[in-house]
Design an enzyme around this catalytic site. Structure first.
Site, PDB file in Angstrom:
ATOM      1  N   GLY A 227       0.827  -1.198   0.000  1.00  0.00           N
ATOM      2  CA  GLY A 227       0.000   0.000   0.000  1.00  0.00           C
ATOM      3  C   GLY A 227       0.864   1.251   0.000  1.00  0.00           C
ATOM      4  N   GLU A 228       0.222   2.398   0.001  1.00  0.00           N
ATOM      5  CA  GLU A 228       0.934   3.671   0.041  1.00  0.00           C
ATOM      6  C   GLU A 228       1.240   4.063   1.483  1.00  0.00           C
ATOM      7  OE1 GLU A 228      -0.357   6.339  -3.805  1.00  0.00           O
ATOM      8  OE2 GLU A 228      -1.441   6.636  -1.937  1.00  0.00           O
ATOM      9  N   ALA A 229       2.439   4.608   1.694  1.00  0.00           N
ATOM     10  CA  ALA A 229       2.780   5.218   2.972  1.00  0.00           C
ATOM     11  C   ALA A 229       2.462   6.708   2.934  1.00  0.00           C
ATOM     12  CB  ALA A 229       4.256   5.003   3.288  1.00  0.00           C
TER      13      ALA A 229
END
Length: 368
Positions: A227-229
């Protein structure tokens, strides 16, 4: 490893010559959501607009059937779950009554028996976009996702800038040029009880929230993968939520898709093997970020992963490949395998096909 992947490629080619996994979706389908109830698959929203469809997987003549349209307007990044015979849809990104893009925190319920929708008098305590949803003991759990205020503010600024390219560039630079922790992605775990339509605090990650993670659960364990941080920067992290006993435990497993990670990947389980496949990211973004460049993906091209990884003996092994890189489709458990419906490929092109990934004796089979 190369011999294994070559053998898998041959298997993939042989499957392609046979009947496809499922009929093509009625429209190219990405950024939507889906769920499965017994042997019936439901998909909708995303590039399908307000449309929803179902497919009886055990029917002799498999076909997608149109359902009542979603009443909340077109949505991207909504999630859904089946509980006690009803389909629940959580949040998403869409247009408000003024035509402005925003994150929603509402809940809609679909009744398959009456083919009807109702908007519940229930709102999550935070926006739901880029979040994940899973079911445990009759409740829906939500975690991850973007910060509603920050995200909505970004689109308000873009709306005010209109076609002023200089202003748009300035807004983008301001939005992307921050550290990951300054985006306040949701690290809380919320539970939704359909019987009361109430939201409750269920815990929080000891690390950080992500957006666009892949999620899969089995029994008392749930896995959140990559996922995106922050916008444009992925993570290779893997988190495990363990509901065994009375206390929820958060564990961090070995990373996958290192070093850059991906978002919009697909996760499932086949014969007790944990699978992670596909996803999209920006190669080199992690190095840029570690070197102090907060706008880490600036100038980089989004790439789509073909990798299929299996969790085995405490680590991830690359064990196969998809026929093409894809991300942002729907992944569902079906026939003791991981079913992927739709998604997007290079250039953001939405697709209509499905993929089935099965594992036996740590060997991967991919059926298109």
């Amino acid at each position: 490893m190369n011999k294994t992947i070559t053998a898998l490629a041959i298997l993939m080619a042989s499957f392609a010559a046979n009947a496809s996994v499922l009929p093509e979706t009625p429209v190219p389908f990405k950024s939507g959501t889906g769920a499965i109830d017994n042997d019936t698959v439901y998909i909708g929203l995303g590039s399908a607009g307000t449309a929803w469809y179902k497919l009886e997987t055990q029917a002799k003549d498999k076909k997608w059937t149109a359902l009542a349209a979603f009443p909340g307007g077109p949505r991207d990044q909504a999630t859904s779950a089946f509980i006690d015979g009803n389909l629940y849809v959580f949040g998403g990104i869409g247009k408000n009554s003024e035509g402005l893009t925003q994150v929603f925190n509402d809940v809609h319920k679909y009744n398959p028996k009456t083919n009807s929708w109702v908007k519940l008098i229930s709102h999550a305590p935070m926006g739901m976009a880029g979040h994940v949803t899973f079911v445990h003991n009759g409740k829906a759990y939500v975690t991850g996702g973007v910060n509603q205020n920050i995200f909505n503010g970004y689109f308000e600024d873009l709306n005010e800038a209109g076609k002023d390219s200089t202003a748009v560039d300035k807004i983008n630079a301001h939005y992307f040029d921050k550290k990951a922790e300054d985006y306040f992605f949701n690290k809380f775990l919320l539970s939704f009880d359909p019987s009361t339509q109430q939201w409750s605090y269920a815990g929080e990650s000891p690390w950080y929230g992500t957006a666009g993670a892949a999620v899969v659960n089995k029994g008392d364990k749930t896995w959140l993968i990559n996922g995106e941080a922050k916008p444009g920067l992925r993570t290779d992290a893997v988190f495990e939520l363990d509901f065994t006993g009375n206390n929820l435990k958060w564990n961090r497993l070995a990373p996958v898709s290192s070093p850059d990670g991906v978002a919009g990947g697909f996760a499932g389980i086949s014969n007790d093997s944990l699978i992670f496949a596909g996803g999209a990211g920006f190669k080199g973004s992690r190095e840029n970020y570690q070197n102090g460049k907060n706008y880490a993906h600036e100038g980089l091209k989004k790439s789509y992963s073909t990798d299929i990884h299996l969790w085995h003996n405490g680590k991830w092994d690359k064990s196969g490949e998809l026929s093409q890189g894809r991300a942002y489709g729907v992944s569902l458990p079906w026939n003791n395998s991981l079913l992927i419906i739709g998604g997007e490929t290079a250039g953001g092109k939405a697709v209509t096909d499905s993929v089935l990934i099965s594992v036996k004796d740590n060997k991967v089979t991919v059926q298109n």
